[in-house]
Design an enzyme around this catalytic site. Structure first.
Site, PDB file in Angstrom:
ATOM      1  N   GLU A   1       2.229 -38.933  -8.864  1.00 16.00           N
ATOM      2  CA  GLU A   1       2.532 -37.729  -9.657  1.00 16.00           C
ATOM      3  C   GLU A   1       1.324 -37.402 -10.506  1.00 16.00           C
ATOM      4  O   GLU A   1       0.591 -36.294 -10.649  1.00 16.00           O
ATOM      5  CB  GLU A   1       3.720 -37.415 -10.183  1.00 16.00           C
ATOM      6  CG  GLU A   1       4.778 -37.342  -9.226  1.00 16.00           C
ATOM      7  CD  GLU A   1       6.280 -37.078 -10.000  1.00 16.00           C
ATOM      8  OE1 GLU A   1       6.515 -37.007 -11.103  1.00 16.00           O
ATOM      9  OE2 GLU A   1       7.226 -36.895  -9.239  1.00 16.00           O
TER      10      GLU A   1
ATOM     11  N   TYR B   1       7.729 -31.689  -5.133  1.00  4.16           N
ATOM     12  CA  TYR B   1       9.362 -31.759  -5.097  1.00  4.16           C
ATOM     13  C   TYR B   1       9.590 -31.890  -3.372  1.00  4.16           C
ATOM     14  O   TYR B   1      10.572 -31.538  -3.019  1.00  4.16           O
ATOM     15  CB  TYR B   1       9.927 -30.293  -5.410  1.00  4.16           C
ATOM     16  CG  TYR B   1      10.066 -30.369  -6.987  1.00  4.16           C
ATOM     17  CD1 TYR B   1      10.705 -31.411  -7.373  1.00  4.16           C
ATOM     18  CD2 TYR B   1       9.491 -29.304  -7.824  1.00  4.16           C
ATOM     19  CE1 TYR B   1      11.103 -31.324  -9.110  1.00  4.16           C
ATOM     20  CE2 TYR B   1       9.626 -29.151  -8.908  1.00  4.16           C
ATOM     21  CZ  TYR B   1      10.431 -30.373  -9.774  1.00  4.16           C
ATOM     22  OH  TYR B   1      10.544 -30.199 -11.090  1.00  4.16           O
TER      23      TYR B   1
ATOM     24  N   LYS C   1       7.547 -26.889 -17.865  1.00  7.60           N
ATOM     25  CA  LYS C   1       7.867 -25.551 -16.656  1.00  7.60           C
ATOM     26  C   LYS C   1       7.693 -24.194 -17.251  1.00  7.60           C
ATOM     27  O   LYS C   1       7.397 -24.430 -18.590  1.00  7.60           O
ATOM     28  CB  LYS C   1       9.344 -25.771 -16.250  1.00  7.60           C
ATOM     29  CG  LYS C   1       9.475 -27.205 -15.575  1.00  7.60           C
ATOM     30  CD  LYS C   1      10.948 -27.344 -15.141  1.00  7.60           C
ATOM     31  CE  LYS C   1      11.233 -28.908 -14.035  1.00  7.60           C
ATOM     32  NZ  LYS C   1      12.347 -28.900 -13.511  1.00  7.60           N
TER      33      LYS C   1
ATOM     34  N   ASN D   1      15.006 -25.638 -16.653  1.00 11.51           N
ATOM     35  CA  ASN D   1      15.587 -26.808 -17.633  1.00 11.51           C
ATOM     36  C   ASN D   1      14.191 -27.479 -18.252  1.00 11.51           C
ATOM     37  O   ASN D   1      14.035 -28.701 -18.263  1.00 11.51           O
ATOM     38  CB  ASN D   1      16.193 -28.095 -16.571  1.00 11.51           C
ATOM     39  CG  ASN D   1      15.468 -28.323 -15.542  1.00 11.51           C
ATOM     40  OD1 ASN D   1      14.345 -28.073 -15.067  1.00 11.51           O
ATOM     41  ND2 ASN D   1      16.333 -29.398 -15.040  1.00 11.51           N
TER      42      ASN D   1
ATOM     43  N   HIS E   1       9.683 -31.397 -16.399  1.00 11.05           N
ATOM     44  CA  HIS E   1       9.944 -32.511 -15.446  1.00 11.05           C
ATOM     45  C   HIS E   1       9.276 -33.857 -15.981  1.00 11.05           C
ATOM     46  O   HIS E   1       8.388 -33.793 -16.753  1.00 11.05           O
ATOM     47  CB  HIS E   1       9.202 -32.113 -14.158  1.00 11.05           C
ATOM     48  CG  HIS E   1       8.622 -33.032 -13.368  1.00 11.05           C
ATOM     49  ND1 HIS E   1       9.561 -33.695 -12.280  1.00 11.05           N
ATOM     50  CD2 HIS E   1       7.742 -34.105 -13.106  1.00 11.05           C
ATOM     51  CE1 HIS E   1       9.136 -34.788 -11.779  1.00 11.05           C
ATOM     52  NE2 HIS E   1       7.911 -35.085 -12.286  1.00 11.05           N
TER      53      HIS E   1
HETATM   54  P1  ATP Z   1      12.743 -32.842 -12.355  1.00  7.64           P
HETATM   55  O1  ATP Z   1      12.245 -33.439 -10.991  1.00  7.64           O
HETATM   56  O2  ATP Z   1      12.450 -31.412 -12.250  1.00  7.64           O
HETATM   57  O3  ATP Z   1      12.302 -33.717 -13.415  1.00  7.64           O
HETATM   58  P2  ATP Z   1      15.101 -34.386 -12.192  1.00  7.64           P
HETATM   59  O4  ATP Z   1      14.405 -35.471 -11.929  1.00  7.64           O
HETATM   60  O5  ATP Z   1      16.150 -34.465 -13.565  1.00  7.64           O
HETATM   61  O6  ATP Z   1      14.358 -32.945 -12.586  1.00  7.64           O
HETATM   62  P3  ATP Z   1      15.938 -33.791  -9.625  1.00  7.64           P
HETATM   63  O7  ATP Z   1      17.107 -34.261  -8.957  1.00  7.64           O
HETATM   64  O8  ATP Z   1      14.682 -34.279  -9.468  1.00  7.64           O
HETATM   65  O9  ATP Z   1      16.481 -33.830 -11.159  1.00  7.64           O
HETATM   66  O10 ATP Z   1      15.954 -32.289  -9.461  1.00  7.64           O
HETATM   67  C1  ATP Z   1      14.880 -31.590  -9.517  1.00  7.64           C
HETATM   68  C2  ATP Z   1      15.019 -29.918  -9.753  1.00  7.64           C
HETATM   69  O11 ATP Z   1      15.705 -29.433  -9.249  1.00  7.64           O
HETATM   70  C3  ATP Z   1      15.818 -30.227 -11.366  1.00  7.64           C
HETATM   71  O12 ATP Z   1      15.084 -29.974 -12.319  1.00  7.64           O
HETATM   72  C4  ATP Z   1      16.638 -28.682 -11.187  1.00  7.64           C
HETATM   73  O13 ATP Z   1      16.063 -27.607 -11.711  1.00  7.64           O
HETATM   74  C5  ATP Z   1      16.633 -28.701  -9.534  1.00  7.64           C
HETATM   75  N1  ATP Z   1      18.261 -29.040  -9.131  1.00  7.64           N
HETATM   76  C6  ATP Z   1      18.467 -30.331  -9.132  1.00  7.64           C
HETATM   77  N2  ATP Z   1      19.949 -30.315  -8.832  1.00  7.64           N
HETATM   78  C7  ATP Z   1      20.091 -29.173  -8.630  1.00  7.64           C
HETATM   79  C8  ATP Z   1      21.336 -28.436  -8.371  1.00  7.64           C
HETATM   80  N3  ATP Z   1      22.444 -29.115  -7.904  1.00  7.64           N
HETATM   81  N4  ATP Z   1      21.474 -26.799  -8.342  1.00  7.64           N
HETATM   82  C9  ATP Z   1      20.479 -26.199  -8.753  1.00  7.64           C
HETATM   83  N5  ATP Z   1      19.344 -26.857  -8.911  1.00  7.64           N
HETATM   84  C10 ATP Z   1      19.179 -28.305  -9.039  1.00  7.64           C
HETATM   85 MG    MG Z   2      13.279 -35.272 -10.167  1.00  8.17          MG
END
Ligand code: ATP
Ligand code: MG
Length: 145
Positions: free
Chosen positions: A126, A49, A9, A112, A115
């Site tokens: 993806e 997303y 990211k 974070n 991804h």
């Molecule tokens: P990613 O898809 O980015 O790899 P992930 O699979 O661990 O992350 P997801 O649930 O898919 O988690 O969430 C996608 C992204 O959305 C997260 O990386 C985070 O930046 C954001 N996100 C998810 N949950 C929250 C939340 N409760 N508050 C703020 N941001 C969130």
């Molecule tokens: Mg995810």
């Protein structure tokens, strides 16, 4: 053998830790089979997303994802989807264990670092979203093995 997608990211690019993160996957024995830098636009971010577009945090999250260049990599190996997710650590860096990528590099849930695909179905979609067939490489490591 599985393929999975990772995105480094904008915060990973800003912190100059792209190489460190890719090196972790290489050290683990996983193979980088596709690699590119790009900048997301709204359409690509919404597509990637799609499960999150209706959520309250999405506007802020998508602005972050489009704020600067990212790096996409297709990574191959045994159980690559699970292995890479485990190496990335929990979504919220506060919960991510030391030694995981998010545990070691990420500031908070909004920033974070990485991804990774979360299932075989999403990995296939993806990888295809970010790489054309001729941008993915099947190669042996016979020069060094
Ligand atoms: P990613 O898809 O980015 O790899 P992930 O699979 O661990 O992350 P997801 O649930 O898919 O988690 O969430 C996608 C992204 O959305 C997260 O990386 C985070 O930046 C954001 N996100 C998810 N949950 C929250 C939340 N409760 N508050 C703020 N941001 C969130
Ligand atoms: Mg995810």
């Amino acid at each position: 053998m599985q393929r999975t997608l990772i995105l480094l990211k904008p915060d990973a690019v800003q912190k100059s830790v792209m190489g460190d993160i890719l090196a972790r996957f290489e050290r683990k024995g996983l193979k980088v089979v596709g690699l590119k830098m790009l900048q997301m636009d709204q359409a690509l971010c919404d597509d990637h997303y799609s499960e999150h577009v209706t959520k309250g945090f999405y506007k802020f999250m998508s602005a972050f994802m489009m704020s600067g260049p990212i790096v996409a990599a297709a990574i191959e190996g045994h159980d690559a989807i699970k292995v890479v997710r485990t190496m990335c650590g929990a979504t919220n860096p506060a919960d991510a264990l030391p030694g995981t990528i998010r545990g070691d590099y990420a500031k908070n849930i909004d920033n974070n670092i990485i991804h990774s695909s979360d299932s075989e179905e999403s990995a296939a979609k993806e990888v295809a979203r970010f790489f054309k067939e001729n941008e993915l490489f099947a190669y042996s490591r016979s020069l060094v093995d």
